[in-house]
Design an enzyme around this catalytic site. Structure first.
Site, PDB file in Angstrom:
ATOM      1  N   GLY A  33     -16.289 -22.522  -1.728  1.00  0.00           N
ATOM      2  CA  GLY A  33     -15.174 -21.691  -1.198  1.00  0.00           C
ATOM      3  C   GLY A  33     -15.433 -20.769   0.181  1.00  0.00           C
ATOM      4  O   GLY A  33     -14.752 -20.951   1.082  1.00  0.00           O
ATOM      5  N   ALA A  34     -16.540 -20.302  -0.012  1.00  0.00           N
ATOM      6  CA  ALA A  34     -16.848 -19.301   1.076  1.00  0.00           C
ATOM      7  C   ALA A  34     -18.683 -19.023   1.047  1.00  0.00           C
ATOM      8  O   ALA A  34     -19.111 -19.535   0.063  1.00  0.00           O
ATOM      9  CB  ALA A  34     -16.291 -18.253   1.248  1.00  0.00           C
ATOM     10  N   MET A  35     -18.926 -18.538   2.199  1.00  0.00           N
ATOM     11  CA  MET A  35     -20.505 -18.510   2.160  1.00  0.00           C
ATOM     12  C   MET A  35     -20.752 -17.054   3.036  1.00  0.00           C
ATOM     13  O   MET A  35     -20.195 -16.788   4.192  1.00  0.00           O
ATOM     14  CB  MET A  35     -21.168 -19.624   2.828  1.00  0.00           C
ATOM     15  CG  MET A  35     -22.978 -19.422   2.851  1.00  0.00           C
ATOM     16  SD  MET A  35     -23.640 -18.882   1.142  1.00  0.00           S
ATOM     17  CE  MET A  35     -24.887 -18.089   1.733  1.00  0.00           C
ATOM     18  N   GLU A  36     -21.537 -16.340   2.206  1.00  0.00           N
ATOM     19  CA  GLU A  36     -21.825 -14.949   2.661  1.00  0.00           C
ATOM     20  C   GLU A  36     -22.661 -14.834   3.894  1.00  0.00           C
ATOM     21  O   GLU A  36     -23.151 -13.340   4.004  1.00  0.00           O
ATOM     22  CB  GLU A  36     -22.020 -13.949   1.655  1.00  0.00           C
ATOM     23  CG  GLU A  36     -23.462 -14.153   0.967  1.00  0.00           C
ATOM     24  CD  GLU A  36     -23.556 -14.850  -0.171  1.00  0.00           C
ATOM     25  OE1 GLU A  36     -22.781 -15.725  -0.531  1.00  0.00           O
ATOM     26  OE2 GLU A  36     -24.495 -14.858  -0.826  1.00  0.00           O
ATOM     27  N   ASN A  37     -23.176 -15.785   4.399  1.00  0.00           N
ATOM     28  CA  ASN A  37     -23.892 -15.570   5.664  1.00  0.00           C
ATOM     29  C   ASN A  37     -24.013 -14.242   6.332  1.00  0.00           C
ATOM     30  O   ASN A  37     -22.679 -13.852   6.715  1.00  0.00           O
ATOM     31  CB  ASN A  37     -23.805 -16.631   6.779  1.00  0.00           C
ATOM     32  CG  ASN A  37     -23.805 -17.960   6.038  1.00  0.00           C
ATOM     33  OD1 ASN A  37     -24.525 -18.338   5.304  1.00  0.00           O
ATOM     34  ND2 ASN A  37     -22.778 -18.816   6.271  1.00  0.00           N
ATOM     35  N   HIS A  83     -15.269 -10.611  -2.243  1.00  0.00           N
ATOM     36  CA  HIS A  83     -16.397 -11.213  -2.748  1.00  0.00           C
ATOM     37  C   HIS A  83     -17.614 -11.467  -1.605  1.00  0.00           C
ATOM     38  O   HIS A  83     -18.558 -10.963  -1.861  1.00  0.00           O
ATOM     39  CB  HIS A  83     -16.265 -12.670  -3.602  1.00  0.00           C
ATOM     40  CG  HIS A  83     -17.239 -13.137  -3.960  1.00  0.00           C
ATOM     41  ND1 HIS A  83     -17.667 -13.236  -5.332  1.00  0.00           N
ATOM     42  CD2 HIS A  83     -18.652 -13.686  -3.222  1.00  0.00           C
ATOM     43  CE1 HIS A  83     -18.876 -13.857  -5.560  1.00  0.00           C
ATOM     44  NE2 HIS A  83     -19.303 -14.082  -4.353  1.00  0.00           N
ATOM     45  N   GLU A  84     -17.268 -11.905  -0.610  1.00  0.00           N
ATOM     46  CA  GLU A  84     -18.176 -12.310   0.614  1.00  0.00           C
ATOM     47  C   GLU A  84     -18.431 -10.759   1.345  1.00  0.00           C
ATOM     48  O   GLU A  84     -19.580 -10.814   1.642  1.00  0.00           O
ATOM     49  CB  GLU A  84     -17.613 -13.394   1.505  1.00  0.00           C
ATOM     50  CG  GLU A  84     -17.215 -14.505   0.761  1.00  0.00           C
ATOM     51  CD  GLU A  84     -18.301 -15.234   0.061  1.00  0.00           C
ATOM     52  OE1 GLU A  84     -19.349 -15.105   0.100  1.00  0.00           O
ATOM     53  OE2 GLU A  84     -17.809 -15.844  -0.828  1.00  0.00           O
ATOM     54  N   HIS A 142     -21.056  -8.935  -0.704  1.00  0.00           N
ATOM     55  CA  HIS A 142     -22.201  -9.600  -0.566  1.00  0.00           C
ATOM     56  C   HIS A 142     -23.113  -9.223   0.707  1.00  0.00           C
ATOM     57  O   HIS A 142     -24.312  -8.989   0.908  1.00  0.00           O
ATOM     58  CB  HIS A 142     -22.233 -10.977  -0.263  1.00  0.00           C
ATOM     59  CG  HIS A 142     -22.227 -11.857  -1.551  1.00  0.00           C
ATOM     60  ND1 HIS A 142     -23.068 -11.777  -2.674  1.00  0.00           N
ATOM     61  CD2 HIS A 142     -21.572 -13.131  -2.180  1.00  0.00           C
ATOM     62  CE1 HIS A 142     -22.969 -12.688  -3.638  1.00  0.00           C
ATOM     63  NE2 HIS A 142     -21.915 -13.357  -3.314  1.00  0.00           N
ATOM     64  N   GLU A 168     -24.378 -12.515  -7.649  1.00  0.00           N
ATOM     65  CA  GLU A 168     -22.942 -13.150  -7.639  1.00  0.00           C
ATOM     66  C   GLU A 168     -21.935 -12.316  -8.698  1.00  0.00           C
ATOM     67  O   GLU A 168     -20.750 -12.013  -8.474  1.00  0.00           O
ATOM     68  CB  GLU A 168     -23.169 -14.743  -8.261  1.00  0.00           C
ATOM     69  CG  GLU A 168     -23.853 -15.380  -7.205  1.00  0.00           C
ATOM     70  CD  GLU A 168     -23.206 -15.634  -5.810  1.00  0.00           C
ATOM     71  OE1 GLU A 168     -21.886 -15.079  -5.790  1.00  0.00           O
ATOM     72  OE2 GLU A 168     -23.737 -15.710  -5.021  1.00  0.00           O
TER      73      GLU A 168
HETATM   74 ZN   LIG Z   1     -21.139 -14.979  -3.924  1.00  0.00          ZN
END
Ligand SMILES: [Zn+2]
Length: 1178
Positions: A554-558, A593-594, A597, A616
């Site tokens: 869905g997404a990535m928190e880089n 959410h991201e 993080h 998470e």
């Molecule tokens: Zn996450």
């Protein structure tokens, strides 16, 4: 005359509530009678109801009069009992919000693509072939060109072999050479400079001798003396470029599947060994990813220090690699003071080689150095890695430029959890944090590049290539490194809000810039909230959010560069394309959410993947808090008690589940834990902890943790200690209890408990047992440390802090004395687990169930939802008979406005629908449910007034979902009318965003080819990602087998326009259709190899497909079908898929058990009710 419903005439929908209490009581009376028959004293209740209900029962029993057709469309009776309902089953598991939630939580990993190297050609999505070294837009390759290319390649190969031979003979001890890869562990060879960042392959002839490259000192960019300068004009990189032989890149060796016994379907996966003794401090990475050639060239210097905290023995340096070839290795002593002084560097002798299975690169230094516990080194090397097309590591994806109509490539990355090692050699584990100085070389055909930090400098690299240097990152793990190379554009927010820190920008394709406003608005709401809640400012100077055209997550928190799939970031504002309320909530929540993080996960990172759930769970839980703050009208905390409980409990209910924290040892383990147990159960457990210690202590503990472990790693015991301290300080946690004592039982055991409630005189007696499917098991002795909260008529607590504890070491029961007082009335209510803060279900004794039913309308909103959900699931596992949940389901008839109760009904109802759909009892069940759902649908209908609240919009959609699913013909006909209106004028969609899901699916189920092809055309033309997802789900709703089959075939055809990220979604849409299910199974069985090749044989897409197959499987032969599929997979070496089949078989076993044990009793209860109320089953 809709289906001849009993006494519809008396129900005045202009004011349904006037009539509904009568109906509710009438429903209650016969149910009470049936319970009485089981021996429970209920005569008082029955008598009370009997008199109240006399008039209602009489009118309910009267035959439908002519006016009963008032609420029905003409001709409805002809439709009511027929097949049009079939297609709706496809929506059961694919209601849109659930879909996006699932995509968010399920990931595409571990693909090993087999179609990347096509001998100097590249296949684009539309099937055209392009030469690798052409411009991104490519040229069609003629046969002549192919022959010439092949000839050049062969000549170059021969030349390379000759050179390699020459080098080997001259410079290497033969025994030190690893076949098929270039190691360089001899000083002479190490010093041989190879131009790496330009495309001069490791196989290419070495260029004219240059000065020995100087290893990069710490904190500076790479050796620009040899790499940073443009090539002389005579050097034409294009003509030198060669595609490396596949064999040059060592592929990890997997255990042969033939070694396994036929009985074993467990996957064998690669162990994730932890090598101690050395730590990275700083990576200087120069990388040139090349989409056309599917490779990255790069050079790397890692500053490393000896770490004797874990082991004092002399250990080799071990780097993680995956399909990466390494050359030009050098090791230089770097004393802290002299590290930047190249003249005083001291090269060290070493041996190096690829480790077992080519998954590591091992450097052995001389033992003489073992005495130095403070040793610091600079390790420099060149590498070639792959640019994948399987959405992991450094990967390429493409989109059509709307101006040029040409395909444009872009590079993105996805390193979490263990794919940084696909991009460059590294210490690829979360506790090996380091600083990263990243430099990217890109062709000038790509206008921009991004990485975690702001760009510090751009310079010409060689003709046609630019080098972008980025500011050094703070200490962080490898899985958060990210970069993008593309022609995306920014949305100009940073320029507009120049004064605000951090700088926030959203990047997307030019067409979508107008769809980023909502996301930006959310970021600006959430960031100050988090900074305030955490008491820690956002650490990075900028945050870029990028929508990537094809994205497995869905997404990535880089850190500083958050990547999203389109539908998780873009919200169209154009009315025609407007998103549903569900979708906007999803986008807001995923952004929250991201962003969470950026603190929890990025600033403070769990030490190892066994605590993945912590990061998470925290991000999910904080996203609820942030959303509650930003949008109180969403009442999002209530959603947590239905949605997250559903996700978690569904996966945590049988013996295939796992403890939220388990010993992660292999690649399969680390990929497997990215599941609802980590996310949803993690969220629930943190929410439970919040309620145990109270808001104040929870927030203080979070702040402490972030300050104490900033830029560092922690584990759960650190969190437990801090929470215990604050809980004691606030007086919310009893002094004799620690959070660790409480949480260990929840963390180390799989599953969750049921608390059984019994009244014994004036006392309350509680017992616990594990909730287990297919049925309760007295042999299971799992016990949990359970926080108990309860309310009675006399006791209203007003907070969620537990008043009692069921301690896991306690014996059978917890007795709470004098809860009911003397002479307590059985009609007095008691309910436990206030606001559903504890992760457990509650099973009451019959007296309590009846009291709760009788007083249902006066109970708290969450308690009502909880009772219905618990009752449905307790019956599913034989803790209760089905009469109880059926009577609670009837409450929906009355509670037309209670959106939480309706949401709570959804999981349990979907289970029943799936298991009854192909059984005779479905007819009765459908009639019963139509009866229940009808008042709410009449109240809401399919017309959406303007300015409705978020909750009302969602609720209307849910009511319509059930009404059409149970084939209420006013719903199905209205849906088709609206859809046809759209078909008449495709440019103007009259369907409101929230109702698209129901209306599309219903119309495709009721329609045939014209509707289906119309929808597919709209899929291809719409620019809205959320609209695309709606349509993809709907395409699986058709009841026409040939269309379903065609649709499935499109999922493995790159020209269909269906992205790889959406393959599982499309498959699930078909598999969850009662007609499509078998077609989907055939398709999977017949094409498993092709599917595995197309999507990669990793864990996600195929596994998701297999999982969605089990929905309708409830007979023994289904199990045999799955076993045959497992055998096929074993032959093909698809071991991760075998594991998914294991899980599927367990699910089918549960379904078989349910069918043989619960089906008939449910059927009898349903028939009793239908007969009692003379509900027409047609
Ligand atoms: Zn996450």
């Amino acid at each position: 005359m809709e289906g001849g419903y009993v006494n519809e005439a008396i129900i005045s929908y202009s004011n349904p509530k006037l009539q509904i209490p009568l109906m509710a009581s009438a429903v209650y009376a016969p149910t009470t009678t049936s319970i009485s028959a089981a021996g429970t004293p209920t005569s008082a209740t029955a008598a009370t109801n009997a008199s109240k209900n006399a008039s209602a029962s009489a009118s309910l029993s009267s035959p439908p009069g002519p006016s009963s057709s008032a609420g029905s469309a003409p001709g409805s009776s002809a439709h009511a009992g027929g097949g049009p309902l079939q297609g709706f089953v496809a929506k059961l598991r694919s209601f849109r919000f659930d879909d996006t939630k699932n995509i968010r939580k399920r990931f595409h990993f571990d693909y090993i693509s087999k179609d990347r190297f096509l001998g100097g050609q590249l296949k684009t999505k539309n099937g055209q072939k392009y030469v690798f070294n052409g411009p991104p837009s490519g040229f069609y390759v003629s046969k002549a060109c192919l022959i010439i290319s092949a000839f050049v390649a062969v000549v170059a190969l021969l030349f390379t072999i000759a050179i390699t031979y020459f080098v080997t003979r001259q410079g290497l001890n033969p025994k030190e050479v690893t076949p098929n890869c270039i190691t360089a562990d001899h000083p002479d060879v190490n010093a041989t400079p190879i131009q790496t960042a330009g495309w001069v392959s490791l196989n290419s002839p070495p260029p004219a001798p240059l000065a020995t490259p100087t290893p990069t000192p710490t904190g500076t960019t790479l050796a620009t003396s040899t790499r940073g300068e443009p090539l002389p004009s005579s050097a034409k990189p294009e003509t030198k470029m060669l595609v490396p032989q596949v064999g040059d890149i060592p592929v990890e060796v997997e255990e042969s599947s033939t070694n396994k016994s036929n009985q074993s379907t467990k996957p064998t996966s690669r162990p994730l060994k932890l090598y101690e003794g050395w730590r990275p401090l700083h990576y200087s990475l120069l990388i040139e990813p090349n989409a056309e050639k599917s490779v990255s060239n790069g050079s790397l210097t890692i500053e490393i220090e000896r770490d004797v905290s874990e082991v004092t023995s002399w250990e080799p340096i071990v780097l993680d690699v995956h399909n990466v070839s390494i050359s030009n290795v050098r090791v230089i002593r770097a004393t802290p003071d002299k590290a930047i002084n190249a003249t005083e560097e001291q090269e060290l002798d070493f041996d190096s080689d690829y480790g077992d299975d080519n998954t590591t690169f091992v450097i052995n230094l001389e033992k003489a150095l073992a005495e130095e516990s403070q040793l610091k080194l600079l390790l420099s090397l060149d590498f070639v890695s792959q640019v994948t097309d399987t959405l992991q590591g450094v990967y390429k994806t493409s989109y059509t430029n709307p101006d040029t109509k040409k395909e444009e490539w872009m590079i993105s990355t996805q390193f979490s959890p263990i794919d940084a090692r696909r991009a460059f050699p590294c210490f690829d584990r979360p506790d090996m944090k380091a600083n990263f100085s990243i430099s990217i070389v890109r062709s000038t055909m790509y206008k921009m590049s991004l990485s975690n930090m702001p760009k510090s400098h751009s310079s010409s690299y060689r003709r046609g290539y630019v080098r972008d240097d980025f500011v050094t990152t703070p200490k962080m793990p490898t899985y958060l490194v990210a970069f993008i190379v593309s022609n995306m554009v920014d949305s100009q927010y940073a320029a507009l809000d120049r004064e605000i820190s951090p700088r926030v920008e959203i990047w997307t394709r030019p067409t979508f810039v107008g769809m980023t406003h909502y996301a930006y608005k959310m970021v600006r709401k959430f960031l100050p909230y988090y900074e305030d809640y955490f008491g820690v400012k956002n650490k990075l100077p900028k945050i870029d959010l990028v929508s990537v055209p094809d994205f497995g997550f869905g997404a990535m928190e880089n850190w500083g560069l958050i990547t999203f799939r389109d539908s998780a970031l873009l919200v169209p504002e154009d009315l025609e394309l407007a998103s549903s309320s569900e979708h906007m909530q999803y986008v807001a929540q995923i952004i929250a959410h991201e962003l969470a993080h950026q603190w929890f996960g990025n600033l403070v990172t769990p030490k190892w993947w066994d605590d993945l759930w912590l990061k998470e769970g925290f991000a999910c839980y904080m996203s609820y808090k942030a959303l509650e703050h930003a949008h109180p009208e969403f009442q999002i905390m209530d959603t947590l008690t239905t949605l997250e409980f559903k996700e978690s409990m569904e996966h945590d209910a049988d013996n295939t589940t796992h403890a939220i924290s388990f010993d992660v040892q292999t690649t399969s383990d680390v990929r497997r834990i990215f599941d609802p147990i980590s996310y949803s159960k993690g969220t629930i457990l943190l929410s439970m902890l919040n309620s145990i210690v109270g808001d104040e202590a929870f927030r203080s503990a979070t702040r402490d943790l972030l300050k104490r472990f900033a830029y560092d790693n922690m584990d759960r015991d650190d969190l437990w200690a801090i929470l215990t301290h604050h809980g004691h300080e606030q007086g919310t946690l009893p002094m004799d209890l620690s959070v660790k004592q409480i949480m260990d039982s929840w963390i180390t055991q799989p599953g969750y408990p049921v608390v059984n409630v019994e009244r014994r005189g004036s006392d309350l007696v509680l017992r616990q047992e594990r909730y287990l499917l297919p049925s309760r098991n007295p042999e299971d002795h799992s016990r949990w440390f359970i926080p108990i909260t309860f309310e009675t008529d006399a006791l209203r607590k007003g907070d969620n802090i537990p008043s009692h504890w069921m301690r896991s070491q306690d014996d059978e029961e917890l007795v709470v004395s004098n809860v009911f007082g003397q002479g307590s009335n059985p009609e007095n209510v008691i309910y436990l687990n206030l606001n559903r803060q504890g992760y457990y279900r509650v099973n009451y004794d019959m007296t309590s169930w009846l009291a709760l039913k009788k007083n249902f309308s006066s109970l708290p909103r969450i308690t009502r939802a909880q009772l219905l959900d618990d009752a449905l699931h307790l019956s599913q596992a034989e803790y209760l008979t089905y009469d109880i949940p059926l009577t609670f389901l009837m409450e929906l008839f009355d509670a037309v406005d209670d959106e939480l109760l309706w949401s709570a009904a959804k999981p349990g109802l979907n289970y029943l629908i799936n298991n009854l759909k192909r059984e005779p009892a479905f007819e009765t069940f459908r009639a019963f449910m139509k009866f229940i759902v009808r008042p709410a649908f009449e109240h809401y209908g399919l017309n959406e007034p303007d300015n409705e609240s978020h909750l009302q919009l969602k609720h209307r959609a849910l009511v319509a979902y059930f009404a059409c699913k149970f084939n209420y013909d006013r719903c199905t006909q209205s849906a088709q009318i609206k859809f046809r209106e759209w078909m008449r004028n495709p440019k103007k969609n009259p369907i409101k965003p929230n109702l698209k899901s129901v209306i599309y699916c219903t119309s495709l189920a009721e329609g045939s080819s014209p509707e289906w092809y119309f929808a597919y055309r709209q899929y291809k033309t719409t620019t809205s990602a959320s609209e695309k997802e709606e349509i993809l789900t709907s395409l699986g709703c058709t009841t026409k087998p040939w269309l379903l089959s065609k649709y499935l075939n499109m999922t493995i055809n790159p020209t269909s326009g269906i992205l790889k990220q959406d393959g599982a979604l499309a498959f699930r849409a078909v598999a969850s259709n009662a007609i499509g299910h078998e077609i989907a199974f055939d398709f999977l069985q017949g094409n498993i190899k092709e599917i595995a090749d197309y999507y990669g044989d990793g864990f996600s897409t195929l596994s998701e497909m297999i999982k969605s197959l089990t929905i309708y499987m409830n007979k023994d032969y289904h199990k045999h079908q799955l076993l045959e599929l497992a055998a096929t997979c074993r032959k093909l070496g698809l071991r991760a898929v075998e594991s998914a089949i294991d899980l599927a078989i367990e699910q089918v076993n549960n379904n078989i058990y349910w069918r043989s044990h619960s089906y008939h009793s449910l059927k009898n209860f349903l028939e009793g009710i239908v007969s009692e109320f003379q509900i027409n089953i047609f």
